[in-house]
Design an enzyme around this catalytic site. Structure first.
Site, PDB file in Angstrom:
ATOM      1  N   ARG A 242       0.829  -1.211   0.000  1.00 11.59           N
ATOM      2  CA  ARG A 242       0.000   0.000   0.000  1.00 11.59           C
ATOM      3  C   ARG A 242       0.861   1.258   0.000  1.00 11.59           C
ATOM      4  O   ARG A 242       0.541   2.255  -0.660  1.00 11.59           O
ATOM      5  CB  ARG A 242      -0.916  -0.020   1.225  1.00 11.59           C
ATOM      6  CG  ARG A 242      -1.892   1.145   1.303  1.00 11.59           C
ATOM      7  CD  ARG A 242      -2.979   0.874   2.334  1.00 11.59           C
ATOM      8  NE  ARG A 242      -3.874   2.012   2.453  1.00 11.59           N
ATOM      9  CZ  ARG A 242      -3.885   2.842   3.492  1.00 11.59           C
ATOM     10  NH1 ARG A 242      -3.062   2.649   4.514  1.00 11.59           N
ATOM     11  NH2 ARG A 242      -4.733   3.853   3.541  1.00 11.59           N
TER      12      ARG A 242
ATOM     13  N   HIS B 163       0.624   4.435  -2.530  1.00  7.44           N
ATOM     14  CA  HIS B 163       0.402   5.794  -2.049  1.00  7.44           C
ATOM     15  C   HIS B 163       1.568   6.713  -2.391  1.00  7.44           C
ATOM     16  O   HIS B 163       1.365   7.921  -2.551  1.00  7.44           O
ATOM     17  CB  HIS B 163       0.142   5.778  -0.545  1.00  7.44           C
ATOM     18  CG  HIS B 163      -1.242   5.309  -0.192  1.00  7.44           C
ATOM     19  ND1 HIS B 163      -2.048   5.957   0.714  1.00  7.44           N
ATOM     20  CD2 HIS B 163      -1.978   4.262  -0.649  1.00  7.44           C
ATOM     21  CE1 HIS B 163      -3.219   5.328   0.799  1.00  7.44           C
ATOM     22  NE2 HIS B 163      -3.178   4.291  -0.013  1.00  7.44           N
TER      23      HIS B 163
ATOM     24  N   ASN C  19      -3.523   8.797   4.816  1.00  6.04           N
ATOM     25  CA  ASN C  19      -2.402   7.963   5.269  1.00  6.04           C
ATOM     26  C   ASN C  19      -2.284   7.789   6.779  1.00  6.04           C
ATOM     27  O   ASN C  19      -1.673   6.822   7.240  1.00  6.04           O
ATOM     28  CB  ASN C  19      -1.088   8.550   4.745  1.00  6.04           C
ATOM     29  CG  ASN C  19      -0.965   8.474   3.237  1.00  6.04           C
ATOM     30  OD1 ASN C  19      -1.409   7.505   2.635  1.00  6.04           O
ATOM     31  ND2 ASN C  19      -0.385   9.479   2.620  1.00  6.04           N
TER      32      ASN C  19
ATOM     33  N   PRO D 233      -7.192   7.758  -5.177  1.00  5.87           N
ATOM     34  CA  PRO D 233      -8.522   7.168  -5.331  1.00  5.87           C
ATOM     35  C   PRO D 233      -9.182   6.881  -3.982  1.00  5.87           C
ATOM     36  O   PRO D 233      -8.547   6.361  -3.072  1.00  5.87           O
ATOM     37  CB  PRO D 233      -8.255   5.881  -6.115  1.00  5.87           C
ATOM     38  CG  PRO D 233      -6.801   5.608  -5.962  1.00  5.87           C
ATOM     39  CD  PRO D 233      -6.145   6.935  -5.810  1.00  5.87           C
TER      40      PRO D 233
ATOM     41  N   HIS E   9      -6.011  -5.528  -2.694  1.00  7.36           N
ATOM     42  CA  HIS E   9      -6.879  -5.592  -1.522  1.00  7.36           C
ATOM     43  C   HIS E   9      -7.117  -7.023  -1.062  1.00  7.36           C
ATOM     44  O   HIS E   9      -7.846  -7.235  -0.088  1.00  7.36           O
ATOM     45  CB  HIS E   9      -8.217  -4.921  -1.823  1.00  7.36           C
ATOM     46  CG  HIS E   9      -8.142  -3.428  -1.870  1.00  7.36           C
ATOM     47  ND1 HIS E   9      -9.207  -2.637  -2.253  1.00  7.36           N
ATOM     48  CD2 HIS E   9      -7.123  -2.581  -1.606  1.00  7.36           C
ATOM     49  CE1 HIS E   9      -8.846  -1.369  -2.215  1.00  7.36           C
ATOM     50  NE2 HIS E   9      -7.585  -1.301  -1.834  1.00  7.36           N
TER      51      HIS E   9
ATOM     52  N   SER F 192      -8.460 -15.310   3.344  1.00  9.40           N
ATOM     53  CA  SER F 192      -6.991 -15.451   3.251  1.00  9.40           C
ATOM     54  C   SER F 192      -6.342 -14.071   3.296  1.00  9.40           C
ATOM     55  O   SER F 192      -5.770 -13.613   2.314  1.00  9.40           O
ATOM     56  CB  SER F 192      -6.602 -16.179   1.960  1.00  9.40           C
ATOM     57  OG  SER F 192      -7.211 -15.561   0.826  1.00  9.40           O
TER      58      SER F 192
END
Length: 321
Positions: free
Chosen positions: A57, A61, A89, A157, A187, A243
């Site tokens: 992530r 970012h 963030n 986004p 994700h 998972s």
């Protein structure tokens, strides 16, 4: 190794890599650079498996604001609120200490050579591998930016975006709609704060309390984990409950079952083209993992600084004086 070679070959033949970025960029100047980063990521992963999703992530970012220049790592000062302290963030983005540890080791053996931007990119790749995704070669040679503004994270986004907004946002970054669907699959690992999706559970709109596109049984589970009116900003849930620490096709099978956590996930079924891609990725893990590796390499080239642009930070949190 075969998969890495294939991915690199296809990229070289089908995409125009930034001329200044090279696989093996540090081979002569700091030969253990990638090895050291991988050691630090692996160490952190076995202490906290959730850090892998955080590092992937972080790469997203970083690249989506000013390009992949390490600006997300810079600390705020009394005169400037940096990217890492924007609502996008903070407090959700983690893993900065892993980058710090890798940078400290690299500075001890190769001072002033390896950029923070490249460390973030290597760490994301290593995190994908550690969570059973496909490894890939990372063209390196990025340099670090000197500007980090919280206000610029507004371009990132939103989890509330619809498919058209997502498509345009990724297009602005030079990425296709298919690459948007592919990269959204990140994700499949990690967790989300309840505040990012609680609007789908309570007071959805003037006529419905709950988002009708959300599976009712899943919504009931989420409500137990994220009670309405809770003041606990640290409440989190796994984005792919089956998972949460494995890079697999589970994200897509969740969407097909109306169990996408965010509006920006479930919206992929509202467009015939993206819905087809979701179904294909859900059926074929090998296909998606391969496309994901390609897309990660391409994303890692957004707005890079090379040659004499930017700098090589001695401390990833602080611009060189």
């Amino acid at each position: 190794m075969l998969m890495r070679a294939l991915i690199l070959l296809v990229l070289c033949e089908c995409m125009m890599l930034e001329a200044q970025l090279q696989v093996g960029f540090y081979e002569n100047s700091c030969s253990k650079a990638e090895f050291i980063v991988k050691q630090e990521v692996t160490k952190a992963f076995f202490e906290d498996r959730g850090v892998a999703a955080s590092l992937v992530r972080m790469h997203f970012h970083d690249c989506f604001v000013r390009g992949c220049d390490g600006s997300v790592l810079i600390d705020s000062t009394p005169s400037n609120t940096a990217e890492k302290d924007s609502p996008v963030n903070n407090p959700s983005l983690r893993g900065f200490e892993v980058i710090d540890s890798a940078k400290a080791r690299l500075e001890s053996v190769c001072p002033g050579v390896v950029s923070c931007a490249d460390i973030v990119t290597f760490a994301a790749r290593d995190s994908v591998e550690l969570t059973r995704g496909f490894g890939y070669e990372v063209p390196a040679g990025r340099r670090d930016g000197r500007i980090s503004l919280a206000s610029e994270t507004r371009s990132f986004p939103s989890p509330a975006f619809n498919v058209n907004q997502l498509t345009q946002n990724f297009k602005d970054m030079g990425l296709t709609q298919e690459e948007m669907v592919t990269l959204s699959g990140a994700h499949t690992i990690g967790r989300s704060h309840c505040v990012s999706f609680s609007n789908r559970l309570y007071n959805f709109n003037s006529t419905m309390s709950q988002d009708p596109s959300l599976d009712p049984a899943y919504a009931a589970q989420l409500k137990q984990l994220c009670p309405q009116g809770s003041k606990d900003a640290n409440l989190v849930v796994p984005m792919n409950p089956a998972s949460p620490a494995i890079t697999d096709e589970g994200y897509y099978t969740d969407i097909l079952a109306n169990r996408g956590l965010f509006t920006s996930d479930q919206t992929l079924l509202t467009n015939p083209t993206t819905a087809t891609q979701v179904a294909q990725n859900g059926r074929n893990s090998f296909l998606w993992k391969t496309k994901f590796a390609f897309a990660m390499v391409k994303m890692g080239q957004i707005g890079v600084l090379t040659d004499t642009a930017g700098e090589i930070r001695a401390n990833c949190r602080v611009i060189n004086s």
